[in-house]
Design a protein around this motif. Sequence first.
Motif, PDB file in Angstrom:
ATOM      1  N   SER A 197      16.041  20.836  22.646  1.00  0.00           N
ATOM      2  CA  SER A 197      14.822  20.449  23.344  1.00  0.00           C
ATOM      3  C   SER A 197      13.863  21.640  23.321  1.00  0.00           C
ATOM      4  CB  SER A 197      15.145  20.054  24.789  1.00  0.00           C
ATOM      5  OG  SER A 197      13.972  19.706  25.498  1.00  0.00           O
ATOM      6  N   HIS A 226       9.347  15.438  22.534  1.00  0.00           N
ATOM      7  CA  HIS A 226       9.096  14.711  23.781  1.00  0.00           C
ATOM      8  C   HIS A 226       7.618  14.324  23.807  1.00  0.00           C
ATOM      9  CE1 HIS A 226      13.073  15.957  25.207  1.00  0.00           C
ATOM     10  NE2 HIS A 226      12.774  17.176  24.801  1.00  0.00           N
ATOM     11  N   ILE A 265      10.353  17.526  33.251  1.00  0.00           N
ATOM     12  CA  ILE A 265      11.793  17.757  33.129  1.00  0.00           C
ATOM     13  C   ILE A 265      12.565  16.446  33.268  1.00  0.00           C
ATOM     14  CG2 ILE A 265      13.783  19.001  34.020  1.00  0.00           C
ATOM     15  CD1 ILE A 265      11.638  20.723  32.589  1.00  0.00           C
ATOM     16  N   ASP A 266      12.178  15.598  34.221  1.00  0.00           N
ATOM     17  CA  ASP A 266      12.855  14.303  34.373  1.00  0.00           C
ATOM     18  C   ASP A 266      12.749  13.478  33.092  1.00  0.00           C
ATOM     19  OD1 ASP A 266      13.478  14.988  36.959  1.00  0.00           O
ATOM     20  OD2 ASP A 266      12.007  13.665  37.905  1.00  0.00           O
ATOM     21  N   ARG A 268      12.297  14.607  30.018  1.00  0.00           N
ATOM     22  CA  ARG A 268      13.091  15.234  28.971  1.00  0.00           C
ATOM     23  C   ARG A 268      14.588  14.940  29.139  1.00  0.00           C
ATOM     24  NH1 ARG A 268      11.391  20.279  26.577  1.00  0.00           N
ATOM     25  NH2 ARG A 268       9.144  20.240  26.203  1.00  0.00           N
ATOM     26  N   ILE A 269      15.069  14.963  30.365  1.00  0.00           N
ATOM     27  CA  ILE A 269      16.484  14.649  30.596  1.00  0.00           C
ATOM     28  C   ILE A 269      16.764  13.195  30.214  1.00  0.00           C
ATOM     29  CG2 ILE A 269      18.249  14.370  32.384  1.00  0.00           C
ATOM     30  CD1 ILE A 269      16.995  16.807  33.787  1.00  0.00           C
ATOM     31  N   THR A 272      16.843  12.951  26.473  1.00  0.00           N
ATOM     32  CA  THR A 272      18.087  13.497  25.941  1.00  0.00           C
ATOM     33  C   THR A 272      19.233  12.491  26.084  1.00  0.00           C
ATOM     34  OG1 THR A 272      17.376  15.748  26.485  1.00  0.00           O
ATOM     35  CG2 THR A 272      19.736  15.395  26.147  1.00  0.00           C
ATOM     36  N   GLY A 316      12.674  23.243  27.742  1.00  0.00           N
ATOM     37  CA  GLY A 316      13.866  22.717  27.081  1.00  0.00           C
ATOM     38  C   GLY A 316      15.136  23.382  27.570  1.00  0.00           C
ATOM     39  N   THR A 318      15.505  24.498  30.737  1.00  0.00           N
ATOM     40  CA  THR A 318      15.725  23.813  32.010  1.00  0.00           C
ATOM     41  C   THR A 318      16.427  22.484  31.764  1.00  0.00           C
ATOM     42  OG1 THR A 318      13.640  24.784  32.781  1.00  0.00           O
ATOM     43  CG2 THR A 318      14.596  23.018  34.119  1.00  0.00           C
ATOM     44  N   THR A 319      15.927  21.756  30.786  1.00  0.00           N
ATOM     45  CA  THR A 319      16.499  20.458  30.424  1.00  0.00           C
ATOM     46  C   THR A 319      17.958  20.584  30.008  1.00  0.00           C
ATOM     47  OG1 THR A 319      14.323  19.682  29.688  1.00  0.00           O
ATOM     48  CG2 THR A 319      16.249  18.482  28.870  1.00  0.00           C
ATOM     49  N   ALA A 323      20.619  18.763  32.259  1.00  0.00           N
ATOM     50  CA  ALA A 323      21.199  17.599  31.577  1.00  0.00           C
ATOM     51  C   ALA A 323      22.712  17.742  31.461  1.00  0.00           C
ATOM     52  CB  ALA A 323      20.573  17.426  30.201  1.00  0.00           C
TER      53      ALA A 323
END
Length: 459
Positions: A197, A226, A265-266, A268-269, A272, A316, A318-319, A323
Motif C-alpha cells: 500500500s 487506492h 485509512i479505513d 485503504r484497509i 486491502t 500505507g 499505517t494501513t 490491517a
Amino acid sequence: MLRKKVVDDGRAGRTSAVGKGVAGTTGGEGVAAAADRRTVTKSAVLAAAMLLTGAGRAQAHPAQARPARARPQEHSAQAQSGQAQPAGEVTVRLPAPTGPHPTGVTTLHLVDRSRRDPWEPLPVREVMVTVFYPARNVRGYPVAPQMTEGAAKTLPHVDPLFHRELPTRGVNWAATTTHSHTGAPALPARRPVLLYSPGGGDPRTLGTGLAEELASHGYVVVTIDHPGDASEVEFPHRMKGRKKVRTTVLRGDARTDPALFRRMIDTRIADTRFVLNQLEALAAGRNPDAERRPLPQGLGRALDLRRTGLYGHSAGGTTAAQAMYEDRRIVAAVNLEGFLDHPPEAPGREGKLYPVARYGVDRPLLLLSTDGFRYQKELERSWSAMLAHPHGRTRRRQLDHATHGVFTDYATIAPQLQSAGLMTADNRNKLVGAIDPAVSVPLLRGYVHSFFARHLPAD
C-alpha cells in the motif's frame, strides 16, 4: 565494499544505520535478531556492489545511473510503442532487481460491488493492482513500462501537489521501463504473497523497484492503488462519473484533518481486505479482472495465501499495521514510516492510538523510519506505544541521512533529476535525503527482504 558502522542512538528499542550501516534489535530474540542482522548486512553489501557495477542481470542499471537524454535510436517504452520521446526530455531509470528469478507482471482491474466509492459519487469501489511474480521464462514477452501512458502524462501536473520538489517539466515519465515482462508465464510452485500500500497521495507505481526486488527473490507482490487518494490511477476505460485517468481528491496534508485521515485509512484497509478476497478467487481458478483479460499462465497456482504479508509506506504503513491487527490472514507486516495514531482533534491534544498500537499484535511487525522525517516527534508517540507491549513481536530500524521519500522509487529518481539539472541539491535532500542510492536502495531492500525471508520464506 561498503563498511558497516552501527551506532546506538541511546533510545530504548532503537538503533541507527548511519549512512552505510544496519540496525540492531529491540527486546528479546537476541540470537535470531543477530542472525537477521548478519543477513541484512550481507544482503546490503552484495546488493550495493551489484548496483554499483551493474552486475547481477544483463539489463541491470547502476542505482545512481544518469538519466538518459532522448536519442533517435533509444529503445524506451515509448519507442517500442511507436511514440517518439520529446526532444530534450530525460528518461529516469530504475535499479535492477538482484534475485535469481526473472520477473513477470500483469495488472488487474478489480470492482467491489458491495461498496460505494468513499471519495466521489460512484456506485462501486474500483481498485487497480499490479502483480509482480517470478517467471518461468520471459523470452518474447515485452518489458513493461513503470507507468501507463495516461498516468505518466498526469503525474507532472498532480504529484508536485504532494512533492513540491518535483519538476513540472523536462521528464518523460512514460519512457521509464521496469525489469518485468508483461504476461510472462509464472514459475511453477506456490509462493508467498506480499501486498503493498503506497503513501498517501502516491500511486502504486512509485513502489516498483522494491516490488520487483521481492518478486525476483520468489515472492508474488501485489501493489495496490487506492483511487481518489492516489495521485493518478489509469483504468482500462472510462465509466459514467469517472474519466479514464482518475486523479486525487486530496489537497495538502491529511494529518491536519482527522476525519479525512480516518476515511483514508479505513478505505485503504477495506481495499486491502477486498484485494485479498480477489486473490483467493484467483488462487481458486477464477479470473477476478473486471474485463476478464487473459491471465499469465500459472499465476493463480503460484499464490500461497497461507503465507501472506503486507508492507506499506506512510499512510500505507499505517494501513499495513492496522490491517494485520484486524485480518488474521496477514502473517507479517512492514510499516515504512506510517503513523499509528489518529491526528489530534484539537491543538494541544493527543490523537487516539490505533488499536494495533493500543493493544499490540501477536505477529511480526517491522517499523522502519528515517532520521530526517519532519514529523519524527509526532511519529515517536505511537511507535513507542507499539514497542512497549510486553512479549511483542515488533522491531524498529532506521535509515540515517534519509527522509520520507527514500522508501519509494524517488530514492533513485531524485539523484538522477539532480544530475540532469531538474532538481536542486536542497530539494533532493528534502525529498529523499543526502544518502546515496547505492546505499539506500540495498539497505531498504535488505531490511524488507530479510524480514519477510525470516517470517515468510520463499526459496
